[in-house]
Design a protein around this motif. Structure first.
Motif, mmCIF file in Angstrom:
data_model
loop_
_atom_site.group_PDB
_atom_site.id
_atom_site.type_symbol
_atom_site.label_atom_id
_atom_site.label_comp_id
_atom_site.label_asym_id
_atom_site.label_seq_id
_atom_site.Cartn_x
_atom_site.Cartn_y
_atom_site.Cartn_z
ATOM 1 N N ASP A 59 -7.696 6.770 -2.959
ATOM 2 C CA ASP A 59 -8.779 5.911 -2.465
ATOM 3 C C ASP A 59 -8.622 4.482 -2.956
ATOM 4 O OD1 ASP A 59 -9.915 8.055 -1.146
ATOM 5 O OD2 ASP A 59 -11.322 8.516 -2.763
ATOM 6 N N LEU A 60 -8.240 4.320 -4.224
ATOM 7 C CA LEU A 60 -8.060 2.984 -4.773
ATOM 8 C C LEU A 60 -6.924 2.254 -4.065
ATOM 9 C CD1 LEU A 60 -8.626 0.749 -6.824
ATOM 10 C CD2 LEU A 60 -7.095 1.942 -8.427
ATOM 11 N N ILE A 64 -7.158 -1.273 -1.958
ATOM 12 C CA ILE A 64 -6.355 -2.457 -2.274
ATOM 13 C C ILE A 64 -5.716 -3.019 -1.011
ATOM 14 C CG2 ILE A 64 -4.256 -3.249 -3.444
ATOM 15 C CD1 ILE A 64 -4.964 -1.301 -5.721
ATOM 16 N N PHE A 65 -5.160 -2.145 -0.188
ATOM 17 C CA PHE A 65 -4.508 -2.616 1.036
ATOM 18 C C PHE A 65 -5.527 -3.155 2.041
ATOM 19 C CE2 PHE A 65 -0.841 -0.506 -0.644
ATOM 20 C CZ PHE A 65 0.236 -1.142 -0.059
ATOM 21 N N LYS A 66 -6.678 -2.515 2.133
ATOM 22 C CA LYS A 66 -7.698 -2.996 3.065
ATOM 23 C C LYS A 66 -8.230 -4.366 2.642
ATOM 24 C CE LYS A 66 -9.375 1.348 5.037
ATOM 25 N NZ LYS A 66 -10.531 2.290 5.143
ATOM 26 N N VAL A 107 0.344 5.072 2.032
ATOM 27 C CA VAL A 107 -0.612 3.996 2.329
ATOM 28 C C VAL A 107 0.127 2.767 2.849
ATOM 29 C CG1 VAL A 107 -2.397 2.483 1.400
ATOM 30 C CG2 VAL A 107 -2.251 4.859 0.606
ATOM 31 N N ALA A 108 1.266 2.463 2.248
ATOM 32 C CA ALA A 108 2.066 1.324 2.721
ATOM 33 C C ALA A 108 2.498 1.534 4.170
ATOM 34 C CB ALA A 108 3.285 1.134 1.828
ATOM 35 N N ARG A 109 2.873 2.751 4.512
ATOM 36 C CA ARG A 109 3.269 3.050 5.893
ATOM 37 C C ARG A 109 2.118 2.823 6.859
ATOM 38 N NH1 ARG A 109 2.228 6.685 9.512
ATOM 39 N NH2 ARG A 109 0.936 7.942 8.105
#
Length: 317
Positions: A59-60, A64-66, A107-109
């Motif tokens: 979730d963290l 961060i990406f959002k 998440v990066a993908r």
């Protein structure tokens, strides 16, 4: 402006990478749970956002990406980096080094990040007779730590192939320099310096004729950021040794440090550690060919800078 996520950015190598990117005018988000990193290492530039947290926290990472839609690259340096704890708790080692890496990759993908630089280790090779060790050498890790770093490497390369990500997995030799903790597997230089500066006798395990490949942190930083900086020029999905491509005995290492500190070479010796590799050094021909990277800091110069750093810490106390 694009933003780079650096995991482990409060640690030894990560903090130096952060400094280098900030000096290049790049915005950085540092993620570190401070289990081994230190707040005093965090760059205080307005270009740096520090987040205390764990790479296993799905979730963290998503938040961060959002919150940073301009995130274009990940430099993944956070890890459980010791052999001992991996033997005592291999599941914890697995969760940090493998699960944490896959969480970041996934998440990066989803957020279409195209550049992912992963810090691996020479521990993936195990015992190798043919020196210098090339990337084509068979991998036979001797510990859960080495196995987890190798497994994470495989995930990194698989994601790179499946999702058209620009991937570099960097197998570090023995990195040394300012900010390194003595409480690390590769911290023999820091341990020696701290003992010499405090007037204590250094201890060498074994006869001191075992050899290692020591590479200075500033050179390692250049190896880390070069694939990132050239990601638009060169499409890469592979593993690369990062090394000095030279052998130094532990006796030679301590002799140089004694000379730098002004002490007599007179160490104590104990029995060698079970399972220790006698000789090891890595070829860096591949990363030189692809990225034109070479180490430029001699061992004498690197040790001189490192001693000066720890002397300055004592003077500030």
């Amino acid at each position: 402006m694009d933003t780079v996520l650096i995991t482990g950015g409060a640690g030894f190598i990560g903090s130096h990478v952060t400094d280098a990117l900030v000096e290049s005018g790049i915005s950085v988000v540092v993620l570190d749970n401070l289990s081994t990193g230190n707040r005093r290492n965090i760059n205080l530039s307005p270009a740096v956002t520090f987040i205390e947290g764990d790479v296993r926290d799905d979730d963290l990472i998503e938040k961060i990406f959002k919150k940073n839609p301009s995130m274009s690259s990940v430099i993944h340096l956070a890890a459980q980096s010791k052999v001992g704890p991996s033997l005592n708790n291999p599941l914890e080692d697995l969760m940090i080094n493998v699960k944490g890496t896959v969480t970041l990759l996934e998440v990066a993908r989803r957020h279409e990040v195209k550049t992912f630089v992963y810090a691996s280790s020479a521990a993936v090779y195990g015992h190798v007779e043919n020196l210098p060790i090339t990337e084509e050498e068979h991998t036979k890790p001797l510990s859960p730590y080495g196995a987890s770093k190798l497994a994470a490497e495989q995930y990194v390369q698989t994601f790179g192939a499946l999702y058209d990500m620009n991937i570099s997995a960097l197998r570090f030799a023995n990195v040394y320099g300012p900010r390194q903790s003595a409480d690390t597997e590769a911290g023999v230089i820091t341990i020696f310096i701290e003992k010499l500066l405090s007037g204590r006798t250094p201890l060498i395990q074994g006869d001191g004729q075992q050899t290692r490949d020591f590479v200075y942190v500033d050179d390692v930083v250049k190896a880390v950021i070069t694939p990132f900086l050239r990601s638009n020029e060169t499409k890469v999905n592979g593993v690369f040794n990062v090394s000095s491509q030279s052998q130094t005995t532990i006796n030679q290492l301590l002799m140089v440090l004694c000379r730098e500190v002004g002490n007599t070479f007179n160490p104590d010796y104990s029995s060698e550690r079970p399972g220790d590799i006698k000789h090891s050094y890595l070829s860096h021909d591949k990363i030189t060919k692809i990225f034109n990277w070479k180490p430029h800091t001699s061992l004498n110069e690197g040790l001189k800078r490192t001693v000066q750093y720890y002397r300055s810490l004592l003077e500030d106390c």
